[in-house]
Every structure is written in C-alpha cells, then in structure tokens.
Write an enzyme that holds these catalytic residues in place. Structure first.
Site, PDB file in Angstrom:
ATOM      1  N   TRP A 241     -15.409 -20.035 -15.441  1.00  0.00           N
ATOM      2  CA  TRP A 241     -15.063 -18.829 -14.680  1.00  0.00           C
ATOM      3  C   TRP A 241     -13.969 -19.146 -13.662  1.00  0.00           C
ATOM      4  O   TRP A 241     -12.983 -18.412 -13.544  1.00  0.00           O
ATOM      5  CB  TRP A 241     -16.294 -18.285 -13.942  1.00  0.00           C
ATOM      6  CG  TRP A 241     -16.000 -17.059 -13.120  1.00  0.00           C
ATOM      7  CD1 TRP A 241     -16.070 -15.756 -13.524  1.00  0.00           C
ATOM      8  CD2 TRP A 241     -15.539 -17.032 -11.747  1.00  0.00           C
ATOM      9  NE1 TRP A 241     -15.692 -14.917 -12.493  1.00  0.00           N
ATOM     10  CE2 TRP A 241     -15.361 -15.662 -11.399  1.00  0.00           C
ATOM     11  CE3 TRP A 241     -15.263 -18.019 -10.801  1.00  0.00           C
ATOM     12  CZ2 TRP A 241     -14.932 -15.282 -10.127  1.00  0.00           C
ATOM     13  CZ3 TRP A 241     -14.828 -17.638  -9.540  1.00  0.00           C
ATOM     14  CH2 TRP A 241     -14.671 -16.273  -9.216  1.00  0.00           C
TER      15      TRP A 241
ATOM     16  N   TYR B 244     -10.206 -17.633 -13.556  1.00  0.00           N
ATOM     17  CA  TYR B 244      -9.824 -16.829 -12.393  1.00  0.00           C
ATOM     18  C   TYR B 244      -8.552 -17.378 -11.750  1.00  0.00           C
ATOM     19  O   TYR B 244      -7.640 -16.622 -11.384  1.00  0.00           O
ATOM     20  CB  TYR B 244     -10.975 -16.823 -11.382  1.00  0.00           C
ATOM     21  CG  TYR B 244     -10.726 -15.993 -10.144  1.00  0.00           C
ATOM     22  CD1 TYR B 244     -10.923 -14.614 -10.162  1.00  0.00           C
ATOM     23  CD2 TYR B 244     -10.300 -16.590  -8.958  1.00  0.00           C
ATOM     24  CE1 TYR B 244     -10.701 -13.849  -9.014  1.00  0.00           C
ATOM     25  CE2 TYR B 244     -10.082 -15.836  -7.821  1.00  0.00           C
ATOM     26  CZ  TYR B 244     -10.280 -14.463  -7.850  1.00  0.00           C
ATOM     27  OH  TYR B 244     -10.051 -13.719  -6.712  1.00  0.00           O
TER      28      TYR B 244
ATOM     29  N   ASP C  65     -18.071 -13.685 -16.079  1.00  0.00           N
ATOM     30  CA  ASP C  65     -18.125 -12.900 -14.857  1.00  0.00           C
ATOM     31  C   ASP C  65     -19.280 -11.893 -14.905  1.00  0.00           C
ATOM     32  O   ASP C  65     -19.414 -11.131 -15.865  1.00  0.00           O
ATOM     33  CB  ASP C  65     -16.796 -12.151 -14.667  1.00  0.00           C
ATOM     34  CG  ASP C  65     -16.734 -11.408 -13.354  1.00  0.00           C
ATOM     35  OD1 ASP C  65     -16.457 -12.044 -12.325  1.00  0.00           O
ATOM     36  OD2 ASP C  65     -16.969 -10.184 -13.362  1.00  0.00           O
TER      37      ASP C  65
END
Length: 275
Positions: free
Chosen positions: A213, A217, A233
C-alpha cells in the site's frame, strides 16, 4: 506566475485533499489559497486558485528559483493531466460512471518533496489520515526546528540519526522511516517522477516495514504514476465491496489511469460520509 490548467479541473478536490493533510507548521489552506513555508524564508509561497488558473506568488528569496517552484506547483496540482481523456475512459465503467459525471476533473495531488511524502506515507500505514497527520506534526516539532523559531520538514540526514518511533508509533514503522532516510541521505534512493514507477516501487518494497500500500501510494503521489493502485486500501475495498485481489482484477479495466480511479473512489466515499 500564472499557470493555466486545461479543464475539466476540480481544484476544490486538490485543496480539500491538501487541507485535510496540512501540517500547520509548514502549510495551510484558506478558502481558495494554498500557502507553504520554505525553510529559511520568512514569507510563504502562495498559490491562489481560480477557475482553470493558478496564481503563484513567491517570496523574494524564492524568486531566483521560480522555474523549479513552477514545476513543484504543477506537480502538486497535477495540472498536466488530460482530464477529458481520463474521464472519458473511466466514465465508461459502471462503477465509476456516476462519480465521474458528478465531479469531473479530479486530479491526483502531488507533493512538493518526495522524501517528505514517503515519510508521511509510512506514518499513515494502518492508521487514519487524522492520526497520520498528528504523527507528522510531532515529527516536525521534534526534529524539524530550524533554530530560528520556525520549522521545516526533517531532513533525511536528521531522521537517519533519529529514533522516529519515540514520537508514539510502532517500532517497526519508526525503523522503516529511519532506513528510508538512510537510503535517501546516501543517495541510494530517489523519490521523484524521474524514477521509473516499477523501479521506485521495487526500491521502496526493499525496505523492511514498507508494504505494498505504501509503495503504491508513494508512486501515485510522489512518483506521478498515473496507473498506481493501492489495492489493499480499506476505503477502496469498502467502496468496491471486494478483497484486494478482486479489486486489482476489477481495476484492470481502468488502466492506464487507475490512480485517477482511486481519486474518484475516495471522493465518492467522502461524499457518502458527509451525506
């Protein structure tokens, strides 16, 4: 400086996104104006947002860096995105069609500094945006004092020698920040759009404590990867009613603009919470 933006352009989305994550010691959003302090400068960089136009005011000390600042602002507000083409593509998908029609022109907010964004992404692992922002403020207050009563974001050298976990986070997460800082300080890791997205993600995932994640990101916001997709997410999976694996498969139809699909999913979730 005047920066023109091709529409559609939902500048309110970018401002609200930045405002939710703003560190008062460094930046603030007031109405349609975004201000950011720069270390060593008493005055703040100011971006006044008008319809399809960004008006950038520079303090005297930054005027010699006008070109680089312009690039920074363009990146943060994602002005180069072809929203018409992106929305036309994503709007074909049944799960995104209504959101695209409701708020066309969503952009992927970037970052003034890739290292800062990466540290904050690690702080945000498995916690809310509010908690991650609170931790970032503690980090700035403890390690970012400039010696003149002001603050800047802590440098890679500083955090490489620090013990970030002492501000109140799991030790593994603090150690991940320290390792990231070491690599950036040594010049072994660059966090910017100049690095190929796959290379950036691979380098980040090679740091113990940095998960998928976080890597996605960072690639999405600091690496400007339009196809980055943090499939684990929580909001995305709740919006889609799927598992990460199923979300990843579903999102294949959104390539090469999965990062923009993320913005529509997050925006729609925020709208529902406010309703």
């Amino acid at each position: 400086m005047r920066i023109s933006v091709q529409g559609p352009f939902d500048v309110r989305w970018v401002l609200d996104f930045l405002a939710l994550r703003a560190l008062p010691e460094l930046e603030r959003v007031t109405g349609c104006i975004y201000r950011r302090n720069h270390a060593g400068h008493e005055e703040a960089l100011e971006v006044a947002c008008r319809e399809r136009t960004l008006m950038v005011s520079l303090p005297a000390g930054l005027q010699q860096h006008a070109h680089s600042v312009r690039l920074d602002v363009q990146r943060v507000f994602d002005v180069s995105a072809d929203s018409a083409a992106i929305d036309a593509h994503l709007g074909q998908h049944p799960l995104l069609r209504a959101a695209v029609r409701r708020t066309p022109g969503l952009r992927v907010p970037g970052a003034f500094d890739g290292f800062e964004l990466a540290v904050r992404a690690i702080l945000g692992q498995q916690v809310s945006v509010a908690r991650a922002t609170a931790l970032a403020r503690l980090l700035v207050q403890r390690y970012g004092a400039d010696g003149h009563g002001g603050f800047g974001f802590p440098t890679p050298d500083c955090l490489a020698r620090a013990t970030p976990a002492e501000i109140g986070m799991p030790g593994r997460r603090g150690e991940a920040i320290r390792r990231l800082s070491e690599r950036v300080a040594r010049g072994d890791l660059e966090i910017s759009p100049a690095v190929a997205p796959d290379e950036l993600r691979s380098a980040l995932m090679g740091i113990a404590g940095v998960g998928p994640w976080t890597a996605q990101y960072i690639a999405m916001r600091a690496g400007r990867d339009a196809d980055a997709f943090p499939d684990s997410d929580w909001v995305i999976n709740k919006q889609l009613g799927t598992t990460p694996a199923a979300a990843r498969k579903l999102a294949d139809a959104w390539r090469p603009f999965r990062a923009y699909a993320v913005m529509y999913l997050w925006s729609d979730a925020a709208r529902r919470r406010a309703a």
